[in-house]
Design an enzyme around this catalytic site. Structure first.
Site: not given
Length: 255
Positions: A6, A8, A11, A13, A107-109, A132
């Site tokens: 992931d 971001g 970061n 992850v 967003g993909a997240d 963030t």
């Protein structure tokens, strides 16, 4: 074992998943300047740390909100494992019904978190991701993604406060003792930490009023565990929500 990544804004992850078991997770700093070779070296170091060999990885999947980094990481994975990775985006089956003005802007997240949440909980749901940026996503009673909101993250707010004011110092994000601070640092902690908690409580209440029903609220993200105890609204903390969602999407698309 599959590798989930992931990407971001702050970061990256990493997660190692076998079946439904998360074997490890680790974090690397997101850096738009790093080359694929540098990311490859970092990935290998992380895998060595958990005694995982590149040959142990049967496949991988990536979700990214930082386009410049995505290609470098994809190339790094191919160099390290000899295999291409799946990418959350156009062409990947998610099964998520997205009902916003422009679904391509989701967003993909947010997609990954919604997929994981729907696997374990019944809608309607509100998903709070504290990274963030602090994002709030809403899934209606049918499980459709209908929108949400985006707010400055806790650390972004703190950095803006300290960088734009001459007399306010940098502080650690410890839990405030009271809402009424008696010194500068306590006042800042109250404003940043309790202010965020109150913002979440208020936004969730208004979103539920617009839906006309109560929801199950999930929280994820690194800073979430520090904010959750300050919220009055009951929420479920799911630290591994994105890793779970990426693993689900990998297996669904490899069938």
């Amino acid at each position: 074992m599959i590798l989930t990544i992931d990407i971001g804004n702050t970061n990256i992850v990493l997660g190692g998943v076998r079946g439904e078991e998360i074997l490890f997770q680790a974090r690397m700093v997101t850096d738009t300047i790093k080359t694929s070779d540098q990311y490859c070296a970092e990935l290998k170091t992380m895998l060595d740390l958990f005694e995982v060999k590149p040959g142990d990885i049967e496949g991988s999947i990536v979700a990214s909100v930082v386009p410049p980094v995505l290609n470098s990481v994809r190339t790094a994975i191919r160099k390290l494992t000899g295999k291409n990775c799946l990418v959350v985006g156009p062409g990947l089956k998610t099964g998520l019904n997205i009902k916003i003005d422009n679904p391509a802007q989701t967003g993909a997240d947010l997609v990954v978190a919604a997929v994981a949440a729907l696997r374990e909980y019944k809608p309607p749901m509100i998903l709070v991701d504290m990274g963030t940026a602090t994002t709030i996503s809403v899934l209606n009673a049918e499980g459709a993604f209908i929108g949400g909101c985006v707010c400055p993250g806790v650390k972004v707010s703190l950095d803006a406060l300290t960088n734009k004011t001459a007399l306010l110092p940098g502080i650690s994000l410890d839990q405030p003792r009271k809402a009424i601070g008696r010194n500068t640092i306590d006042c800042m902690r109250s404003g940043i930490m309790l202010g965020t908690a109150c913002m979440l409580d208020g936004l969730i209440q208004r979103m539920e009023e617009e839906l006309g029903m109560e929801t199950t609220v999930l929280m994820t993200g690194g800073i979430g565990k520090f904010i959750l105890p300050l919220c009055r609204r009951e929420m479920i903390f799911e630290e591994d929500l994105l890793i779970k969602g990426l693993a689900i999407l990998y297996h669904e698309n490899k069938k």
